[in-house]
Structure formats: structure tokens, C-alpha cells
Write an enzyme that holds these catalytic residues in place. Structure first.
Site, PDB file in Angstrom:
ATOM      1  CB  CYS A 117      -3.308   9.087   0.423  1.00 20.29           C
ATOM      2  SG  CYS A 117      -3.682   8.027   1.797  1.00 20.29           S
ATOM      3  CG  HIS A 152      -7.032  10.628  -1.937  1.00 20.84           C
ATOM      4  ND1 HIS A 152      -6.469  10.190  -0.763  1.00 20.84           N
ATOM      5  CD2 HIS A 152      -7.751  11.733  -1.606  1.00 20.84           C
ATOM      6  CE1 HIS A 152      -6.817  10.968   0.237  1.00 20.84           C
ATOM      7  NE2 HIS A 152      -7.591  11.916  -0.248  1.00 20.84           N
TER       8      HIS A 152
END
Ligand code: NAG
Length: 573
Positions: A72, A133
Site C-alpha cells: 500500500c 496511508h
């Protein structure tokens, strides 16, 4: 396939076209951990994804769309900046390749330029709804140096870190299994050191004042206490929802979370129906902890995971409907992708499959086998991109950067290397060949493999310098450690590199040899030369994954109440 008459048509009308295609709205939809094999338009026959499939029917399907990283954080950093994660320091030298804590100081450096920033400067209204993130703070709990609002987004509603099992009581713990690897050694080392110190002192071999001894024990006890506090409050400290700079729900509630993201996105579209806008809708789904609302529970043929995919598809349908409702569909480029391949090792404690399906491709998330990086790529733009076309050339999620920045009328930054290429020529059938002659596949900060698509041939060579050791042996993933790692005993080096021709062997089953491929050494030579050139283009940048940047720093902890109240609030209506 693109037809020649169509190409000719577009070629001859490209000037007129250019007029109508300036400053379109941009909707970018990124799903977390969705496998390419989960979607109807990529061949799934049992999961129902009619809304996503409609994008393929009315637009272009990229069949060789490659995430810049199989995890990610680095993949998203590359997506937002159009650059390989190593260029921004967003690639780890250690095992941990993603940010785990809301109170660590690593993140997308302020010097990096996101597409959102450039489009904002062109008058676009920009929003990120969903997962970020890429860090929050640098030096204090509210400097927001890495926050979306500091990276070109006017509006943020979503989760700044990540949705993981630890965020949902009863769904297991990634964190616990992660620190289990480190805790025993840490305890052993500090314990042994303290005890030896005490023993040496009492048998008279070492003179340590009682004060020093006392302080050492006190400090250790404090540190352990802090760790325990952190451990038992993980959910409160890391799983929270923000609106702009404010925490609105800590910890977040899973209740109708997908609906809330969807409503926020629809509202943003409505607010901006007469101005150009950029919407990045970044679903925390279908990463674990999985969740679905009542309407989707038990409805799919593939358990909770399938339910979550179908709910995500519903949400996409809502967004497309909103575009229609405000008569924006013709003026809006819609892109759909996943940040990396499905996480095969995601199996719940009672054996339910919680990870997706990567179709015929080998491996999954955290590897550079095709299953880890070949992601869905759909682009719909009625009137500009022909419906129902398929583009088989290599493309990258880094291509979105130059594509939409150019469409917004902004010049590309000249002071840095942009690794992505404008997709419009391929999408409009003006170019038939991808500009990505080479793509470099990194596992964290380690160059793992290279893909070479020579200009004069159909071949897609892929050479691996190392491969992850699957565990148990013979399986299709790293089930013993939950993810694959990129160095040390977790990998096998290959010299000469393992070579595949993806155009004939997309499943990466049969590595080639000088006997089976007469140009074996020449191919590897060209690839090595490309690696040398690429490596020369890298510069040293601060490592966002250094130990100091990934650890929990209590003074960086975002908290909507006081620590004593365990960081709790619920103001999200
Ligand atoms: C469709 O997706 C599900 C869920 O990931 C998977 O289990 C199944 O094998 C896929 N089916 C086909 C036919 O690709």
C-alpha cells in the site's frame, strides 16, 4: 483491439478533440488489495461487479496495468507522485514496508509534488475520500506535514493510516503477530543486560551506583508500561476517522462506513458540479478487517470477502449515478484500480478466505510476481475514449500523474524525474506502443525484477534478480509470515536472473534458459544496461522508513480527547 479506421479518425480530429478535452473532471477510484481476478470484466463469473464492469464496457480496459509496488504505502506514494517510491524515500530497507502507526514521523515528504497539488494550482477543487496511508505529522501531533491537506487536497474525509484487523475487535491482530517477532529478542537483550549489570555489581566486578541501577530498572519498567498502554489501546490510537484536520471518530465505527464514504463522495461531486474537480475515492475496502453493511451481508457467493467486493461495486455505481445526475459523465474521466494484487495469505482464524483472487497470475500482494502487481485498470471517458476497448501494452499506476496533470493544463515538474507516461495517446488510439520500454519492480527498496518490452517485438521479458521463498514450500505465497519479505533469508537470489516471456507465459511458470531462448544472454545484457541507467538516475533522499521514522512516538499521537480518556470521541453524524 483498436481499429485502424478509428485511429485515423481520431488522428484527423485530434485538434478539435483537444478543445473539448481540456480540464475534465477526474474521478480516481482506488480499492485496497482487490485482485484482478475478482472483477467480472477481468473474467470472474461468480462475483457480481456490474458497476465496475460498466466502466470496461464504456471505456478502456488495461490488461497489463502494473502497480509501482506490491504494498500500500509505496504503491500509493508512486501513484500520487508519478515516481518510483525509492525516489521519495518511501521504500523500506527493512521488513516493514508500510506505516503502521498514526504517531510515527515517516510520510510523503513535503518536497514531493502530487497530482492533487498541481491540479489545485490549476483551479481544481480537490478531495481525498477514504484511505491515505502516507503519514500525518513530522515533529508534533498537529503539524500535519504529511497530511492530505498539505499535499494538494482541499478536502479530506477518511482514515489517515490503514484499516487492519486490530481495528476491529474479534477480527484478530496483525500487530500482535508482527511484534511477536521482535518482542522476545528485545526482552531478552534488555533483560540480560540489566541482570548482568546487577550481578556484576553485587559480586563486585563492576561499580555501578545504586542510583544508576535504580534508574535503569525504572526506565525499563516505564518503557514496558508505555508499550503495554500502546498495545492495549491500538485501536484507539491508530484507527480513527478525520475530516480535514479534525478527528471525528476515534476509534472509527464500522457501522455504515462504506455508506459514509459514498455519501461524502456524492456530496463533493454535487458541490462541484459546475467547476472542474478531482476526486480521489480511496476505499479502505477490501483490505481486512472486512466489513459490510446489512444489505450486503451473506449476499455473495464468496463469503464476507465477496460481500465486501459487491458492496464496493455498489458504491462505484452510486458515484457513476451521481455523475449522470449532475450531467457530468461526458466531462469526467473515471479511472478504477487497486493499489496492488490480492493478499492471498489473508485467511481468518476460522479458515475463511479473506483475500481476493489474482486470476491466472502467480503470487499476490508483497511479491513482484504478476499476481502482486498486475492490477485492474479501467478508464471511462465517453466521447474521448472509445467504448469497450482493450489495451494490452504495459502501463503503470504512475501514468495517472502525467495524464491528469496534462489534462488539467499544468506543466509537468521539470526539476525531477517523473517515471509515469501520459496515457492519453494509448487511450485515444494515437499510439499503439507503450512508452514504458522498461518497468522496474521493487520489493521495498530492493530492485527485484525488470520488465522489458522491446519496441520492435511482441515479447515482454521479465527478469527476476531474486524471488521470495514461499512458505510452506510449493505454496503460492508466504503463509508462515503472512507477507513476503524482500531480503535476507526470505529470498533466493538468481544469477543469472530468472527470465520469463510474459507474452507467452503470463503465469510465470517456465523460466527460460540459454537452450530454450537463443537470445538469453543478449536479453539479460540489455536489461542490465537499463538497470545501470536507472540506478544512475537515483539520488540519495531521507529514508521515510528509518527506525526513527516508523516507531511510535507518543508526542506525535493524534488524540481527540486526553490520553487519560484513552483518545475517544464520536462526532461523525
Ligand atoms: C471470483 O472471485 C472469487 C473471490 O475472490 C474467487 O474465489 C473465485 O475463484 C473467482 N472466480 C472466477 C471464476 O474467477
Amino acid at each position: 483491439m483498436i481499429l485502424f479506421p478509428l485511429m485515423f479518425y481520431l488522428w484527423s480530429t485530434s485538434n478539435a478533440e483537444n478543445e473539448s478535452i481540456s480540464k475534465p473532471n477526474i474521478v480516481l477510484i482506488m480499492v485496497d488489495d482487490l485482485g484482478i481476478g475478482d472483477l467480472g470484466c477481468y473474467g470472474n463469473t461468480t462475483l457480481r461487479t456490474p458497476n465496475v464492469d460498466s466502466l470496461a464496457k464504456k471505456g478502456a480496459t488495461l490488461t497489463q496495468h502494473i502497480a509501482a509496488a506490491p504494498l500500500c504505502t509505496p504503491s500509493r506514494a508512486a501513484f500520487l507522485t508519478g515516481r518510483y517510491p525509492v525516489r521519495s524515500g518511501m521504500a523500506s530497507l527493512n521488513r516493514l514496508g508500510v506505516f503502521l502507526f498514526s504517531a510515527s514521523s515517516g510520510g510523503l515528504p513535503t518536497e514531493e509534488i502530487t497530482f492533487a497539488k498541481l491540479m489545485q494550482q490549476q483551479g481544481y477543487s480537490t478531495a481525498l475520500i477514504g484511505k491515505w496511508h502516507l503519514g500525518i505529522n513530522c515533529n508534533s501531533s498537529d503539524d500535519f506535514c504529511h497530511h492530505p491537506l498539505n499535499h494538494g487536497f482541499d478536502y479530506f474525509y477518511g482514515i489517515p493510516v490503514n484499516n487492519i484487523r486490530d481495528c476491529r475487535p474479534g477480527h484478530g491482530s496483525v500487530f500482535a503477530s508482527g511484534i511477536k517477532m521482535y518482542i522476545p529478542t528485545t526482552l531478552q537483550i534488555t533483560g540480560t543486560a540489566l541482570i548482568s549489570l546487577a550481578v556484576l555489581h553485587y559480586i563486585g566486578l563492576l561499580r555501578v551506583s545504586h542510583r544508576v541501577l535504580g534508574y535503569s530498572f525504572l526506565m525499563t519498567a516505564l518503557l514496558l508500561g508505555l508499550l503495554m498502554y500502546f498495545f492495549y489501546n491500538f485501536r484507539y490510537l491508530n484507527c480513527f476517522l478525520m475530516r480535514n484536520h479534525d478527528i471525528v471518530q476515534q476509534p472509527w465505527s464500522y457501522e455504515n462506513l462504506m455508506q459514509r464514504f459514498t455519501e461524502e463522495a456524492k456530496r463533493f461531486i454535487k458541490r462541484n458540479s459546475d467547476a472542474p474537480f478531482l476526486l480521489l475515492l480511496s476505499y479502505p475496502q477490501v483490505h481486512t478487517a472486512l466489513y459490510v453493511s446489512q444489505d450486503f451481508k451473506g449476499k455473495s457467493k464468496h463469503g464476507l470477502y465477496g460481500d465486501a467486493v459487491e458492496e464496493m461495486d455498489w458504491s462505484v455505481g452510486q458515484i457513476l449515478h451521481a455523475l449522470d445526475q449532475w450531467h457530468l459523465s461526458e466531462r469526467t474521466l473515471v479511472y478504477f484500480t487497486s493499489d496492488q494484487g490480492a493478499h492471498l495469505e489473508e485467511i481468518s482464524s476460522n479458515g475463511e478466505v479473506h483475500g481476493g483472487y489474482n486470476g491466472i497470475y502467480k503470487g499476490g500482494k508483497s511479491t513482484n510476481w504478476e499476481g502482486g502487481i498486475r492490477v485492474p485498470g479501467l478508464v471511462r471517458w465517453p466521447g474521448v475514449v472509445e467504448p469497450n476497448i482493450s489495451i494490452d501494452e504495459p502501463t503503470s499506476n504512475m501514468d495517472i500523474f502525467p495524464t491528469i496533470v496534462k489534462l488539467a493544463g499544468a506543466p509537468l515538474p521539470m526539476d525531477r524525474i517523473i517515471d509515469g507516461h501520459d496515457l492519453m495517446p494509448l487511450l485515444q488510439g494515437i499510439a499503439l506502443q507503450s512508452k514504458h520500454e522498461f518497468l522496474f519492480h521493487y520489493c521495498n527498496a530492493y530492485l527485484n525484477a525488470v520488465r522489458w518490452h522491446p519496441g520492435n517485438s511482441k515479447s515482454i521479458w521479465k527478469a527476476f534478480f531474486f524471488t521470495p521463498n514461499f512458505s510452506p514450500k510449493g505454496s503460492n505465497g508466504c503463509y508462515d509470515s503472512h507477507v513476503c519479505f524482500c531480503h535476507g533469508n526470505f529470498i533466493t537470489h538468481h544469477d543469472p536472473p530468472l527470465l520469463f516471456d510474459l507474452s507467452k507465459d503470463p503465469e510465470e511458470k517456465n523460466s527460460l534458459t540459454p537452450e530454450t531462448e537463443s537470445h538469453f544472454y543478449e536479453i539479460l545484457q540489455v536489461i542490465q544496461q537499463a538497470v545501470n541507467n536507472h540506478t544512475k538516475s537515483l539520488t540519495v533522499v531521507p529514508n521515510q522508513f528509518s527506525l526513527g521514522n516508523i516507531l511510535w512516538k507518543p508526542w506525535l499521537q493524534p488524540c481527540c480527547s486526553s490520553f487519560i480518556q484513552f483518545c475517544y470521541c464520536n462526532n461523525d453524524s
